[in-house]
Design a protein around this motif. Sequence first.
Motif, PDB file in Angstrom:
ATOM      1  N   SER A 116       0.830  -1.210   0.000  1.00 11.15           N
ATOM      2  CA  SER A 116       0.000   0.000   0.000  1.00 11.15           C
ATOM      3  C   SER A 116       0.862   1.258   0.000  1.00 11.15           C
ATOM      4  CB  SER A 116      -0.937   0.003   1.209  1.00 11.15           C
ATOM      5  OG  SER A 116      -0.238   0.184   2.430  1.00 11.15           O
ATOM      6  N   LEU A 117       1.972   1.236   0.735  1.00 12.49           N
ATOM      7  CA  LEU A 117       2.869   2.389   0.750  1.00 12.49           C
ATOM      8  C   LEU A 117       3.575   2.546  -0.592  1.00 12.49           C
ATOM      9  CD1 LEU A 117       4.230   4.738   2.202  1.00 12.49           C
ATOM     10  CD2 LEU A 117       5.892   3.105   3.140  1.00 12.49           C
ATOM     11  N   ASP A 118       3.883   1.422  -1.248  1.00  7.74           N
ATOM     12  CA  ASP A 118       4.549   1.494  -2.549  1.00  7.74           C
ATOM     13  C   ASP A 118       3.664   2.166  -3.594  1.00  7.74           C
ATOM     14  OD1 ASP A 118       6.737   1.033  -4.264  1.00  7.74           O
ATOM     15  OD2 ASP A 118       5.780  -0.763  -5.066  1.00  7.74           O
ATOM     16  N   LEU A 119       2.351   2.073  -3.429  1.00 13.03           N
ATOM     17  CA  LEU A 119       1.448   2.783  -4.331  1.00 13.03           C
ATOM     18  C   LEU A 119       1.688   4.285  -4.261  1.00 13.03           C
ATOM     19  CD1 LEU A 119      -0.934   2.569  -6.310  1.00 13.03           C
ATOM     20  CD2 LEU A 119      -2.476   2.685  -4.341  1.00 13.03           C
ATOM     21  N   LEU A 120       2.104   4.771  -3.098  1.00  8.40           N
ATOM     22  CA  LEU A 120       2.445   6.186  -2.957  1.00  8.40           C
ATOM     23  C   LEU A 120       3.893   6.454  -3.353  1.00  8.40           C
ATOM     24  CD1 LEU A 120       0.816   7.248   0.455  1.00  8.40           C
ATOM     25  CD2 LEU A 120       0.026   7.779  -1.851  1.00  8.40           C
ATOM     26  N   GLY A 127       5.264   8.599  -6.494  1.00 15.30           N
ATOM     27  CA  GLY A 127       6.384   9.469  -6.143  1.00 15.30           C
ATOM     28  C   GLY A 127       6.116  10.327  -4.925  1.00 15.30           C
ATOM     29  N   LEU A 128       5.374   9.782  -3.948  1.00 14.90           N
ATOM     30  CA  LEU A 128       5.041  10.527  -2.732  1.00 14.90           C
ATOM     31  C   LEU A 128       5.552   9.759  -1.515  1.00 14.90           C
ATOM     32  CD1 LEU A 128       1.349  11.561  -3.518  1.00 14.90           C
ATOM     33  CD2 LEU A 128       3.385  13.012  -3.652  1.00 14.90           C
ATOM     34  N   PRO A 129       6.807   9.948  -1.122  1.00 20.36           N
ATOM     35  CA  PRO A 129       7.332   9.252   0.054  1.00 20.36           C
ATOM     36  C   PRO A 129       6.662   9.764   1.323  1.00 20.36           C
ATOM     37  CG  PRO A 129       8.907  10.875  -0.732  1.00 20.36           C
ATOM     38  CD  PRO A 129       7.807  10.827  -1.751  1.00 20.36           C
ATOM     39  N   SER A 130       6.111   8.851   2.107  1.00 20.95           N
ATOM     40  CA  SER A 130       5.333   9.226   3.290  1.00 20.95           C
ATOM     41  C   SER A 130       5.959   8.648   4.550  1.00 20.95           C
ATOM     42  CB  SER A 130       3.896   8.722   3.150  1.00 20.95           C
ATOM     43  OG  SER A 130       3.169   8.902   4.348  1.00 20.95           O
ATOM     44  N   LEU A 131       5.967   9.449   5.609  1.00 20.20           N
ATOM     45  CA  LEU A 131       6.410   8.994   6.925  1.00 20.20           C
ATOM     46  C   LEU A 131       5.242   8.908   7.900  1.00 20.20           C
ATOM     47  CD1 LEU A 131       9.865  10.714   7.581  1.00 20.20           C
ATOM     48  CD2 LEU A 131       9.366   8.261   7.479  1.00 20.20           C
ATOM     49  N   ILE A 170      -0.495  19.166 -19.931  1.00 18.75           N
ATOM     50  CA  ILE A 170      -1.264  18.502 -20.988  1.00 18.75           C
ATOM     51  C   ILE A 170      -2.667  18.130 -20.534  1.00 18.75           C
ATOM     52  CG2 ILE A 170       0.791  17.647 -22.153  1.00 18.75           C
ATOM     53  CD1 ILE A 170       0.413  14.968 -20.862  1.00 18.75           C
ATOM     54  N   GLY A 171      -3.077  18.642 -19.359  1.00 19.31           N
ATOM     55  CA  GLY A 171      -4.482  18.560 -18.982  1.00 19.31           C
ATOM     56  C   GLY A 171      -4.848  17.613 -17.864  1.00 19.31           C
ATOM     57  N   TYR A 172      -3.898  16.961 -17.223  1.00 17.48           N
ATOM     58  CA  TYR A 172      -4.225  16.062 -16.127  1.00 17.48           C
ATOM     59  C   TYR A 172      -4.422  16.848 -14.825  1.00 17.48           C
ATOM     60  CZ  TYR A 172      -3.130  11.790 -18.710  1.00 17.48           C
ATOM     61  OH  TYR A 172      -3.132  10.749 -19.604  1.00 17.48           O
ATOM     62  N   PRO A 173      -5.515  16.612 -14.088  1.00 16.45           N
ATOM     63  CA  PRO A 173      -5.681  17.228 -12.752  1.00 16.45           C
ATOM     64  C   PRO A 173      -4.820  16.473 -11.738  1.00 16.45           C
ATOM     65  CG  PRO A 173      -7.572  15.855 -13.249  1.00 16.45           C
ATOM     66  CD  PRO A 173      -6.689  15.822 -14.474  1.00 16.45           C
ATOM     67  N   THR A 174      -3.569  16.819 -11.661  1.00 13.64           N
ATOM     68  CA  THR A 174      -2.603  16.012 -10.911  1.00 13.64           C
ATOM     69  C   THR A 174      -2.942  15.925  -9.426  1.00 13.64           C
ATOM     70  OG1 THR A 174      -1.170  17.961 -10.665  1.00 13.64           O
ATOM     71  CG2 THR A 174      -0.761  16.515 -12.555  1.00 13.64           C
ATOM     72  N   THR A 175      -3.490  16.992  -8.857  1.00 11.67           N
ATOM     73  CA  THR A 175      -3.832  16.958  -7.437  1.00 11.67           C
ATOM     74  C   THR A 175      -4.904  15.920  -7.162  1.00 11.67           C
ATOM     75  OG1 THR A 175      -3.261  19.296  -7.163  1.00 11.67           O
ATOM     76  CG2 THR A 175      -4.660  18.307  -5.479  1.00 11.67           C
ATOM     77  N   LEU A 176      -5.904  15.831  -8.031  1.00 12.31           N
ATOM     78  CA  LEU A 176      -6.960  14.833  -7.857  1.00 12.31           C
ATOM     79  C   LEU A 176      -6.414  13.418  -8.018  1.00 12.31           C
ATOM     80  CD1 LEU A 176     -10.005  16.453  -9.715  1.00 12.31           C
ATOM     81  CD2 LEU A 176      -9.648  16.219  -7.252  1.00 12.31           C
ATOM     82  N   TYR A 177      -5.511  13.227  -8.962  1.00 12.97           N
ATOM     83  CA  TYR A 177      -4.915  11.914  -9.143  1.00 12.97           C
ATOM     84  C   TYR A 177      -4.122  11.504  -7.904  1.00 12.97           C
ATOM     85  CZ  TYR A 177      -6.062  11.023 -14.053  1.00 12.97           C
ATOM     86  OH  TYR A 177      -6.723  10.727 -15.214  1.00 12.97           O
ATOM     87  N   LYS A 178      -3.330  12.422  -7.371  1.00 16.45           N
ATOM     88  CA  LYS A 178      -2.552  12.110  -6.171  1.00 16.45           C
ATOM     89  C   LYS A 178      -3.461  11.856  -4.979  1.00 16.45           C
ATOM     90  CE  LYS A 178       0.141  15.762  -6.329  1.00 16.45           C
ATOM     91  NZ  LYS A 178       1.247  16.685  -5.954  1.00 16.45           N
TER      92      LYS A 178
END
Length: 341
Positions: free
Chosen positions: A71-75, A80-84, A225-233
């Motif tokens: 589950s953490l690897d999905l981030l 590309g969102l390393p979480s602590l 190019i049009g992706y809502p990156t915040t929503l995807y993250k």
Amino acid sequence: MTEVSARTEEVHGAMDDPGTGSGPPPARPRWVVAVPVAAVVVVLAAVPLFLAPFATTTLTRLLVFGLLAVSLDLLVGVTGLPSLGHAAYFGAGAYAAGWVSIHLTAAIPVPLLVGAAVGGLAAAATGWVAVRSAGVYFLMLTLAIGEVLAQVAQSWDGVTGGANGLAGIPAARLGGESLTGAGFLYWYVLGVGLLAFTAVWLLARSPFGAALRGIRDNEPRMRAIGYPTTLYKYGAFVAAGTVAGAAGSLLAAQQRLVTPDDLGFTTAAIILLAVVIGGAGSLWGPVVGAAIVVLVRDALGPGLGGHGELVLGIVFVLVVYLLPRGAAGLTTLRPSRRRRT
């Protein structure tokens, strides 16, 4: 649209052969992958028939933390969102599943569904703020979120048991029978783990997962190019929290005790270490990393005079220097081919 399609194909290629810079490898027959996977599943399913109860229990714990690492690897690896602070959702799911098992029912799949739902809701409540940051700011923000939730668990005695933890969780029940045997509980955890891993794998291989990898590689371009990156993250954050909550419910079933340490910094750091050792972005690699962490710290640590964490640190340093892509990188090693210029 042409540029979007090209970017999607590029990201799909990166999923098959990350970081090689030489394009996707030739397509392999499906049986080349299916046969080893089927063999691994068969071996895992047969493990309780040959191992002692203590070894089976250790392997069950390994599977729980392996799912948390996925589950953490999905981030970390896909988005590309390393979480602590990812252990916060793991612990939230464990507390929720344990509380439901004590006060309502321990019948499968109720605690599992409640744990996954609470983990996802906790991620949804906190992720909307977290995903608006990046880099070290995201890392520190997730750390703060995790510590806040750990403090809530520490002080909310009436629900969480406070510093003593939530004890007395009954054994999971299936068909009216309690899964008190180590083998039966192992099969339950293995079944849930395989289903959850398959769901994460399908998500990572989908167009949504390809977009997440594009955001990981070049977020400004994806936004242009049009992706809502915040929503995807945000979607990835919630999905990862949901899977972590499901893993937490399995911890409650296996350990039958949940403590504030299960959602604190130590657990979060250990799981991030497992992702790095196993190989971020491969999904199965973090399972290997979690196995190494659990075996070194919990199984071998007592026999090493309490120096399991020291050995784990040495393993981490060796992996960073010798295997930059983690254990999963061993499967992508190829003979070097130097080009003459």
